[in-house]
Enzyme design. Structure first.
Site, short mmCIF file in Angstrom:
data_model
loop_
_atom_site.label_atom_id
_atom_site.label_comp_id
_atom_site.label_asym_id
_atom_site.label_seq_id
_atom_site.Cartn_x
_atom_site.Cartn_y
_atom_site.Cartn_z
N LYS A 173 -12.88 -24.78 -18.00
CA LYS A 173 -12.17 -23.34 -18.12
C LYS A 173 -12.01 -23.35 -19.89
CE LYS A 173 -8.19 -21.17 -18.69
NZ LYS A 173 -8.75 -20.45 -20.07
N GLU A 248 -5.72 -34.16 -25.43
CA GLU A 248 -5.48 -34.25 -26.71
C GLU A 248 -4.75 -32.90 -27.39
OE1 GLU A 248 -6.08 -36.09 -29.02
OE2 GLU A 248 -7.10 -37.56 -27.88
N CYS A 282 -6.80 -28.86 -35.38
CA CYS A 282 -5.77 -29.91 -34.89
C CYS A 282 -5.44 -31.04 -35.88
CB CYS A 282 -5.97 -30.36 -33.59
SG CYS A 282 -7.64 -31.08 -33.58
N GLU A 383 4.64 -27.91 -35.19
CA GLU A 383 3.28 -27.74 -35.54
C GLU A 383 3.40 -26.00 -35.55
OE1 GLU A 383 0.28 -27.67 -32.17
OE2 GLU A 383 -0.90 -28.55 -33.60
P1 NAP Z 1 -3.03 -23.87 -25.33
O1 NAP Z 1 -2.19 -22.59 -25.31
O2 NAP Z 1 -2.49 -25.10 -24.56
O3 NAP Z 1 -4.37 -23.56 -24.23
C1 NAP Z 1 -5.31 -24.50 -24.30
C2 NAP Z 1 -6.16 -24.32 -23.04
O4 NAP Z 1 -5.16 -24.55 -22.01
C3 NAP Z 1 -6.67 -22.91 -22.76
O5 NAP Z 1 -8.07 -23.04 -22.12
C4 NAP Z 1 -5.71 -22.00 -21.90
O6 NAP Z 1 -6.03 -20.87 -21.32
C5 NAP Z 1 -5.22 -23.22 -21.09
N1 NAP Z 1 -3.90 -23.14 -20.31
C6 NAP Z 1 -2.75 -22.33 -20.68
N2 NAP Z 1 -1.95 -22.58 -20.02
C7 NAP Z 1 -2.42 -23.36 -18.77
C8 NAP Z 1 -1.61 -24.05 -17.76
N3 NAP Z 1 -0.64 -23.80 -17.54
N4 NAP Z 1 -2.44 -24.83 -17.27
C9 NAP Z 1 -3.67 -25.26 -17.53
N5 NAP Z 1 -4.16 -24.68 -18.65
C10 NAP Z 1 -3.47 -23.80 -19.42
O7 NAP Z 1 -3.51 -24.21 -26.62
P2 NAP Z 1 -4.26 -23.25 -27.72
O8 NAP Z 1 -3.25 -22.47 -28.16
O9 NAP Z 1 -5.57 -22.92 -27.02
O10 NAP Z 1 -4.85 -24.51 -28.85
C11 NAP Z 1 -3.82 -24.64 -29.83
C12 NAP Z 1 -3.37 -25.92 -29.65
O11 NAP Z 1 -4.45 -26.77 -29.27
C13 NAP Z 1 -2.67 -26.60 -30.64
O12 NAP Z 1 -1.36 -27.26 -30.47
C14 NAP Z 1 -3.59 -27.71 -31.20
O13 NAP Z 1 -2.95 -28.75 -32.11
C15 NAP Z 1 -4.22 -28.15 -30.33
N6 NAP Z 1 -5.57 -28.94 -30.36
C16 NAP Z 1 -5.44 -30.04 -30.26
C17 NAP Z 1 -6.84 -30.75 -30.47
C18 NAP Z 1 -6.72 -32.18 -30.52
O14 NAP Z 1 -8.13 -32.94 -30.32
N7 NAP Z 1 -5.71 -32.86 -30.42
C19 NAP Z 1 -7.75 -30.04 -30.77
C20 NAP Z 1 -7.92 -28.54 -30.96
C21 NAP Z 1 -6.46 -27.94 -30.58
P3 NAP Z 1 -5.85 -19.39 -21.99
O15 NAP Z 1 -6.56 -19.64 -23.21
O16 NAP Z 1 -6.34 -18.59 -21.02
O17 NAP Z 1 -4.32 -19.57 -21.97
#
Ligand code: NAP
Length: 481
Positions: A173, A248, A282, A383
């Protein structure tokens, strides 16, 4: 005509009635593609297909699985320029950054393809006479992969490749803001001949699909990269079913700059880590913790370098920083700039939305530098995931270490110093999973374990040989001969 990208379930490209648009954040009038909006039923069908395909894929030899990954890497390589440009258009990062990421994805596919011929187990001598004992790896089963938009190709690649090489079948996904880069990897795997049901791709709303995925009966594991709130929710859901889970999540990464640092390189490393990819890494530096003796000179140099950053459409040569990925992300950044203004004072540069000329239709924000930020300030604790740097003053090395570690996150951390003893002291005491010394805090390679500690991460690390620990289990055998 906008191209429509279908979902991929049980080896078929599956159309649907509802679509969502993948728009260019540098120019929102451009629709990069339309994606079929998957449903909970699509997730169920994908998980069922993955369940049905499991025995065949798990039973194939490691080198045979590897050959498919090698072929997929070659297919992606042939489309390198196209796929890189698509990433810039859907996510906003500059073309050189996108090229670097697509190259990394290709390398990741090849790296794990090679693991198919190694797949290290264990062989140890028994205490008993004529007993042969060993442990071999077996897959864990159907695995859900949920990925964010900021590395829309590399993160799907670094989950797909180890999952598949270990013999698991998957449901991917991708993030709704940038699904095309992941779609291209799935397309490459399809063209490479991956058997039907082994790889499934369902795009659509995270809340609905995530709920369906974590509840899908065939699922045995979930690997998630994204924000802390979603990761924590997934963890709670997955625990109810005792699914294996890897998370992560977010960070608030420090770079310590000591007075003995190579000054110009330290400035460049901090600016690079804070603002390249629009601060949407990240592992980006969001806190520069600078020793008192060079604090004023360092702040001045960072501000001067930041003012020179060229912000614009990432397709244009010379642009160093693209837009925020979408309106919500841009508004988050601007909101934190306002909070910063109230708590820490005016930013020394940046912090405004840019709308002049060609930037009018994009989500551009000037990179912002705040100085004299204190530990209790919101922009030093939460963050932001955008181009906002908080510079903090430290009395000395001990004070800098304390400030760096005094945070619930533990993803990446960096120090700039020419003092070897300090560097080692830092290595042992820094509370983060990824450390860099005299380099930007962001910019990792795939051959070593990747992941954080504290609230940033949960479960085994990703990438490098460590990735096999999450995607496989041991079967231990005792044999009397
Ligand atoms: P996000 O909003 O948590 O979304 C991540 C993924 O989860 C997307 O595919 C999203 O789908 C999906 N998602 C949303 N709500 C969900 C739910 N209730 N259940 C399951 N999946 C769900 O994060 P983001 O805005 O895409 O990414 C930014 C964040 O990622 C930041 O906090 C960053 O630090 C973190 N990040 C961490 C790493 C690491 O390795 N530690 C690497 C990269 C990014 P939709 O897009 O359809 O909402």
């Amino acid at each position: 005509m906008t191209e429509i990208f279908p979902n991929y379930i049980n080896g078929e490209w599956v159309k649907g009635t509802a679509l969502f648009e993948d728009r260019n954040p540098a120019d929102t009038s451009e629709v990069v593609g339309s994606f079929v909006k998957g449903t909970a039923e699509d997730i169920d069908a994908a998980a069922a297909a993955a369940g049905a395909a499991l025995a065949g894929w798990a039973g194939a030899s490691g080198p045979a699985r590897g050959n498919i990954l090698f072929r997929a890497a070659d297919i992606l390589d042939k489309k390198f320029d196209q796929v890189s440009a698509e990433m810039t258009r859907e996510e906003g990062k500059t073309l050189p950054e996108a090229k670097g990421e697509v190259r990394r994805s290709i390398n990741i596919l090849r790296y794990f393809a090679g693991e198919g011929s190694r797949m290290p187990g264990m062989l140890v001598p028994s205490e008993r006479d004529r007993v042969h004992m060993f442990a071999l790896r077996k897959p864990i089963g159907v695995t859900g992969l949920i990925t964010p938009w900021n590395f829309p190709s590399a993160i799907p690649a670094w989950k797909l490749a180890p999952a598949l090489i270990c013999g698991n079948t998957v449901v991917l996904k991708p993030a709704s803001a940038a699904p095309l880069s992941a779609w291209r990897i799935v397309e490459a795997l399809h063209e490479a001949g991956v058997p039907k049901g082994v790889v499934n791709f369902v795009a659509g709303a995270g809340g609905e699909l995530g709920q369906a995925l974590v509840a899908a009966a065939p699922l045995k594991a979930v690997s998630f990269t994204g924000s802390c709130p979603v990761g924590n929710w997934l963890h709670a859901e997955a625990s109810k079913r005792r699914l294996r889970i890897q998370l992560e999540m977010g960070g608030k990464n420090p770079t310590i700059v000591l007075a003995d640092a190579a000054f110009d390189a330290a400035v460049e490393n901090v600016v690079n880590a804070a603002f390249f990819s629009t601060g949407q890494k990240c592992t980006a530096t969001s806190r520069a913790i600078v020793e008192d003796a060079i604090y004023d000179r360092f702040v001045e140099a960072v501000v001067e370098r930041t003012r020179r950053m060229k912000v614009g459409n990432g397709m244009e040569p010379g642009v160093e920083m693209g837009p925020c990925v979408d309106q919500a992300q841009m508004e988050t950044v601007l909101r934190y700039v306002e909070i910063g203004r109230k708590e820490s004072g005016q930013p020394l540069c940046g912090g405004r939305r840019l709308t002049d000329g060609a930037l009018a239709n994009g989500y551009f924000v000037e990179p912002a530098v705040f100085a004299n930020v204190r530990e209790e300030h919101t922009i030093a604790r939460e963050e932001i995931f955008g181009p906002v740097l908080a510079i903090m003053r430290a009395a000395n090395f001990e004070d800098a270490m304390r400030i760096a570690n005094n945070i619930p996150f533990g993803l990446s951390s960096s120090i700039q110093t020419t003092n070897l003893s300090r560097a080692f002291e830092y290595i042992y005491r820094a509370e983060a999973g990824l450390l860099t010394i005299n380099l930007p805090s962001a910019g990792v390679e795939y051959q070593l374990p990747f992941g954080g500690t504290k609230d940033s991460s949960f479960g085994p690390k990703e990438q490098g040989p460590a990735a096999l620990e999450f995607y496989s289990d041991y079967k231990t055998v005792y044999l009397k001969y």
